[in-house]
Scaffold this motif. Structure first.
Motif, PDB file in Angstrom:
ATOM      1  N   ALA A   1      14.102   5.576  -9.563  1.00 35.68           N
ATOM      2  CA  ALA A   1      12.744   5.377  -9.044  1.00 35.68           C
ATOM      3  C   ALA A   1      12.345   6.484  -8.072  1.00 35.68           C
ATOM      4  N   THR A   2      13.323   7.034  -7.374  1.00 36.43           N
ATOM      5  CA  THR A   2      13.009   8.035  -6.363  1.00 36.43           C
ATOM      6  C   THR A   2      12.455   9.323  -6.978  1.00 36.43           C
ATOM      7  N   TYR A   3      12.762   9.558  -8.281  1.00 36.21           N
ATOM      8  CA  TYR A   3      12.285  10.788  -8.916  1.00 36.21           C
ATOM      9  C   TYR A   3      10.907  10.650  -9.551  1.00 36.21           C
ATOM     10  N   LEU A   4      10.291   9.489  -9.437  1.00 35.98           N
ATOM     11  CA  LEU A   4       8.969   9.306 -10.021  1.00 35.98           C
ATOM     12  C   LEU A   4       7.907  10.002  -9.176  1.00 35.98           C
ATOM     13  N   THR A   5       6.790  10.345  -9.820  1.00 41.30           N
ATOM     14  CA  THR A   5       5.660  10.864  -9.052  1.00 41.30           C
ATOM     15  C   THR A   5       5.021   9.694  -8.308  1.00 41.30           C
ATOM     16  N   HIS A   6       4.141  10.040  -7.392  1.00 41.31           N
ATOM     17  CA  HIS A   6       3.526   8.986  -6.598  1.00 41.31           C
ATOM     18  C   HIS A   6       2.794   7.969  -7.480  1.00 41.31           C
ATOM     19  N   GLY A   7       2.023   8.488  -8.414  1.00 43.00           N
ATOM     20  CA  GLY A   7       1.265   7.596  -9.295  1.00 43.00           C
ATOM     21  C   GLY A   7       2.174   6.687 -10.094  1.00 43.00           C
ATOM     22  N   GLU A   8       3.287   7.256 -10.570  1.00 45.82           N
ATOM     23  CA  GLU A   8       4.236   6.457 -11.350  1.00 45.82           C
ATOM     24  C   GLU A   8       4.875   5.370 -10.496  1.00 45.82           C
ATOM     25  N   LYS A   9       5.128   5.708  -9.234  1.00 43.82           N
ATOM     26  CA  LYS A   9       5.688   4.695  -8.337  1.00 43.82           C
ATOM     27  C   LYS A   9       4.721   3.535  -8.160  1.00 43.82           C
ATOM     28  N   ARG A  10       3.449   3.873  -8.086  1.00 43.75           N
ATOM     29  CA  ARG A  10       2.442   2.804  -7.950  1.00 43.75           C
ATOM     30  C   ARG A  10       2.443   1.915  -9.189  1.00 43.75           C
ATOM     31  N   LYS A  11       2.586   2.552 -10.339  1.00 46.82           N
ATOM     32  CA  LYS A  11       2.630   1.770 -11.576  1.00 46.82           C
ATOM     33  C   LYS A  11       3.851   0.864 -11.577  1.00 46.82           C
ATOM     34  N   LEU A  12       4.968   1.415 -11.118  1.00 46.69           N
ATOM     35  CA  LEU A  12       6.201   0.630 -11.049  1.00 46.69           C
ATOM     36  C   LEU A  12       6.005  -0.561 -10.121  1.00 46.69           C
TER      37      LEU A  12
ATOM     38  N   GLN B   1       0.836  -1.194   0.000  1.00 48.40           N
ATOM     39  CA  GLN B   1       0.000   0.000   0.000  1.00 48.40           C
ATOM     40  C   GLN B   1       0.873   1.248   0.000  1.00 48.40           C
ATOM     41  N   ILE B   2       1.896   1.217   0.833  1.00 47.93           N
ATOM     42  CA  ILE B   2       2.884   2.290   0.828  1.00 47.93           C
ATOM     43  C   ILE B   2       3.898   1.893  -0.237  1.00 47.93           C
ATOM     44  N   THR B   3       4.186   2.784  -1.149  1.00 47.51           N
ATOM     45  CA  THR B   3       5.070   2.371  -2.239  1.00 47.51           C
ATOM     46  C   THR B   3       6.408   1.938  -1.690  1.00 47.51           C
ATOM     47  N   ASP B   4       6.887   0.871  -2.254  1.00 41.75           N
ATOM     48  CA  ASP B   4       8.016   0.186  -1.677  1.00 41.75           C
ATOM     49  C   ASP B   4       8.900  -0.298  -2.817  1.00 41.75           C
ATOM     50  N   VAL B   5       9.635   0.646  -3.416  1.00 44.42           N
ATOM     51  CA  VAL B   5      10.487   0.262  -4.540  1.00 44.42           C
ATOM     52  C   VAL B   5      11.949   0.456  -4.139  1.00 44.42           C
ATOM     53  N   PHE B   6      12.855   0.261  -5.084  1.00 47.03           N
ATOM     54  CA  PHE B   6      14.274   0.505  -4.804  1.00 47.03           C
ATOM     55  C   PHE B   6      14.615   1.907  -5.288  1.00 47.03           C
ATOM     56  N   PRO B   7      14.642   2.892  -4.383  1.00 46.41           N
ATOM     57  CA  PRO B   7      14.659   4.299  -4.808  1.00 46.41           C
ATOM     58  C   PRO B   7      15.845   4.706  -5.688  1.00 46.41           C
ATOM     59  N   HIS B   8      17.048   4.211  -5.388  1.00 44.47           N
ATOM     60  CA  HIS B   8      18.190   4.709  -6.151  1.00 44.47           C
ATOM     61  C   HIS B   8      18.655   3.747  -7.236  1.00 44.47           C
ATOM     62  N   LEU B   9      17.733   2.951  -7.732  1.00 47.85           N
ATOM     63  CA  LEU B   9      17.992   2.183  -8.939  1.00 47.85           C
ATOM     64  C   LEU B   9      17.028   2.718  -9.997  1.00 47.85           C
ATOM     65  N   THR B  10      17.360   2.491 -11.262  1.00 50.35           N
ATOM     66  CA  THR B  10      16.471   3.009 -12.297  1.00 50.35           C
ATOM     67  C   THR B  10      15.194   2.168 -12.350  1.00 50.35           C
ATOM     68  N   VAL B  11      14.200   2.735 -13.008  1.00 52.25           N
ATOM     69  CA  VAL B  11      12.914   2.062 -13.150  1.00 52.25           C
ATOM     70  C   VAL B  11      13.105   0.693 -13.809  1.00 52.25           C
ATOM     71  N   LEU B  12      13.919   0.695 -14.856  1.00 56.29           N
ATOM     72  CA  LEU B  12      14.150  -0.568 -15.559  1.00 56.29           C
ATOM     73  C   LEU B  12      14.828  -1.593 -14.643  1.00 56.29           C
ATOM     74  N   GLU B  13      15.804  -1.130 -13.879  1.00 60.81           N
ATOM     75  CA  GLU B  13      16.501  -2.047 -12.967  1.00 60.81           C
ATOM     76  C   GLU B  13      15.557  -2.610 -11.908  1.00 60.81           C
ATOM     77  N   ASN B  14      14.651  -1.762 -11.445  1.00 60.99           N
ATOM     78  CA  ASN B  14      13.660  -2.225 -10.475  1.00 60.99           C
ATOM     79  C   ASN B  14      12.876  -3.412 -11.017  1.00 60.99           C
ATOM     80  N   VAL B  15      12.382  -3.241 -12.234  1.00 58.11           N
ATOM     81  CA  VAL B  15      11.566  -4.315 -12.810  1.00 58.11           C
ATOM     82  C   VAL B  15      12.440  -5.513 -13.168  1.00 58.11           C
TER      83      VAL B  15
END
Lengths: 325, 253
Positions: free
Chosen positions: B145-156, B86-100
């Motif tokens: 990932a840390t520079y994404l908007t909230h909505g984008e983080k949810r998509k990620l 529910q609370i976005t929980d990604v890897f903030p200092h990796l790129t979006v592609l690296e996260n996925v």
């Protein structure tokens, strides 16, 4: 495109360093730069833990010391032959593997400060051990030993250390961009999420610890070879603190950072020791470093390379904005 | 229809406070189940128990007839229980592609590879790109990932979950905190997942229209207990549920 430029630049610097002894033949400078190479390797191995996996160690010197002592004792007992050196290499790798694995398994499943404390304790234990086991180590006084004649030549040894650093750099570069290395960074970024993706975080941490430990052991070996002398100071907390400083000033989470950090700290160390005659304060250089350390943590938490990268990124953004992209 | 997930008297207490009390549910394979209930009813806690972030005080959890109650979160993911937070929980200092890609890599079972061939690395990346495209995030692939908007983080977050390709998906309020214009896109994504008919999805949501349209089954949690379960229509006509929500207009169409 950009990527290739980076490599060409790196190769040019490496080439320059390779021919340096023939351009500028100063004995003390060569010795200093050799030390920088050795500590750069040690610092890179430390950064694999601190910067890439997010593990804080206060006892990385234990592996460094093991490498140094294996080399010293091996060469003294078995004579200054290549075979003896090879034995020392085997013993270093085995001991570092075992010890890092044990320390890792004991503490890495717990919270990070347990690992920091345990490494501190183990290093202290080894230092006391080295002091007391006089028949093997000659205690605090230490001992000198001979090294294979080929390595006696300062220029050769310089090239050897340079090659050593480049190989470790390339290996670690490969490691951090590999699937394994990315998981380490994921653990640093968000351990809980790495778990929920299905990664066995503890195994990764233990392996990072093992790799960092073995590389630190190797750097300890080269260090002992460069001094041809060893005493218990290789296990000292100062060594770990130095390497912590190098990593933080240079830039955590980068490989170039520890190299630049090692160069700065070793050079400053050398210069300040020379200034000791001018004022006593310079002899207590650790006080000055403490100050620098505090300032860096407060104002440049990302270190030199980290801050540079960030600045470059901002510049690029500006350029894009100007182009209206 | 066979059930894929079952809980038996699932109970958890924090201190003396009972957060979930004797929950018995059975989730059918390839069905879409929504969980509703007022704040503090224990919905997220229920997810935490299913995904292994918390261990129950009492009761057991079965996934594909295997008792997973004592398994760690990573082991459950490997078995096929994937979850978004529910609370976005990604890897903030990796790129979006690296996260996925990390999720793709976990799914492919690539673990301790240091000398991994470039070609195969590219394949992982291509696969990650597919998921990013699905989540309409491909244009941000090189962004940290840390520079994404909230909505984008949810998509990620959702892209990462999908990349795990688990049989069971636990979605904890995927549209929470999203701007209004972003919600339909996520809805579409979830709808398309449902249409593929090869995943079992559990969804926590507050948006009733979303639940009505998507769900095969609805579970209602109220004051730590399972108040009701049934099809969306049944739930909306359920008097207990009506009175549980203030005045009953919560569920009004």
């Amino acid at each position: 495109m950009k990527w290739e430029k980076k490599w060409i630049f790196g190769a040019m610097i490496a080439l320059f360093l390779f021919v340096l002894p023939w351009i500028y033949d100063s004995r003390s400078t060569l010795i200093l730069i050799t030390q920088i190479f050795i500590f750069a390797v040690f610092a890179m191995s430390y950064d694999l833990l601190l910067g890439y996996t997010g593990i804080i160690s206060f006892g990385h010197a234990m592996f460094f010391g093991i490498g140094a002592y294996s080399t010293g004792i091996g060469l003294m007992r078995n004579g200054e032959t290549w075979t003896a050196l090879l034995y020392a290499l085997g013993i270093t790798v085995i001991l570092c593997l075992l010890l890092s694995h044990v320390v890792g398994m004991l503490s890495l499943r717990l919270k990070s400060h347990y690992y920091a404390m345990l490494t501190l304790a183990f290093t202290g234990l080894l230092q006391v051990g080295a002091e007391k086991w006089r028949s093997l180590t000659k205690g605090n006084d230490g001992f000198t030993f001979h090294i294979p004649e080929f390595l006696m030549d300062r220029k050769i040894f310089y090239l050897f250390s340079l090659l050593f650093m480049i190989i470790i750099f390339l290996f670690l570069y490969q490691l951090i961009s590999s699937p394994f290395g990315k998981v380490l960074q994921a653990i640093r970024e968000n351990e809980r999420r790495a778990l929920s993706l299905g990664y066995q975080v503890v195994h990764y941490k233990v392996w990072a610890n093992v790799i960092a430990g073995v590389i630190a052991g190797l750097s300890g070996m080269v260090y002992a070879l460069s001094l041809r002398f060893i005493n218990t100071s290789v296990f000292a907390v100062d060594i770990t603190l130095d390497v912590l400083l190098m990593t933080i000033i240079g830039g955590v989470g980068t490989l170039l950072g520890p190299i630049i950090g090692a160069a700065l700290i070793e050079t400053a160390h050398e210069m300040l020791t020379e200034l000791a005659d001018v004022h006593w304060l310079f002899e207590r250089w650790i006080i000055l470093f403490g100050l620098i350390y505090i300032l860096v943590v407060l104002f440049f938490p990302k270190g030199i390379v980290g801050t540079w990268n960030e600045w470059m990124k901002k510049e690029r953004w500006k350029k894009w904005n100007r182009l209206g992209l | 229809m066979e059930s894929i997930l079952k809980t038996q008297n699932l109970t958890i207490t924090f201190g003396g406070h009972i957060v979930l009390k004797e929950i018995n549910v059975s989730i059918q394979r390839n069905r879409f189940t929504s969980i509703i209930g007022p704040n503090g009813a224990g919905k997220t806690t229920f997810f935490n128990l299913l995904s292994g972030q918390l261990k129950p005080t009492q009761g057991r959890i079965f996934f594909r007839d295997q008792d997973v109650t004592q398994l760690s979160p990573d082991a459950r993911t490997r078995l096929g229980i994937g979850r978004s937070f529910q609370i976005t929980d990604v890897f903030p200092h990796l790129t979006v592609l690296e996260n996925v890609r990390l999720a793709v890599q976990a799914r492919a079972g690539i673990h301790f590879h240091v000398f991994y061939p470039k070609q195969k690395m590219k394949e992982l990346e291509d696969k990650a790109m597919e998921w990013l495209k699905k989540a309409l995030l491909e244009h941000k692939k090189n962004e940290l990932a840390t520079y994404l908007t909230h909505g984008e983080k949810r998509k990620l977050e959702i892209a990462m979950l999908l990349a795990l390709e688990t049989e069971l998906l636990l979605l904890d309020e995927p549209t929470a905190g999203m701007s209004l214009e972003e919600v339909p896109m996520i809805l579409e994504l979830i709808q398309s997942l449902k249409d593929e008919q090869n995943r079992t999805i559990l969804l926590i949501e507050h948006k009733m229209d979303m639940i009505r349209n998507l769900s095969d089954q609805v579970l209602v949690l109220y004051q730590s207990e399972l108040l009701a379960q049934g099809t969306p229509e049944e739930i909306m006509q359920n008097e207990l549920v009506q009175s549980a929500y203030l005045g009953g207009d919560f569920l009004a169409p």
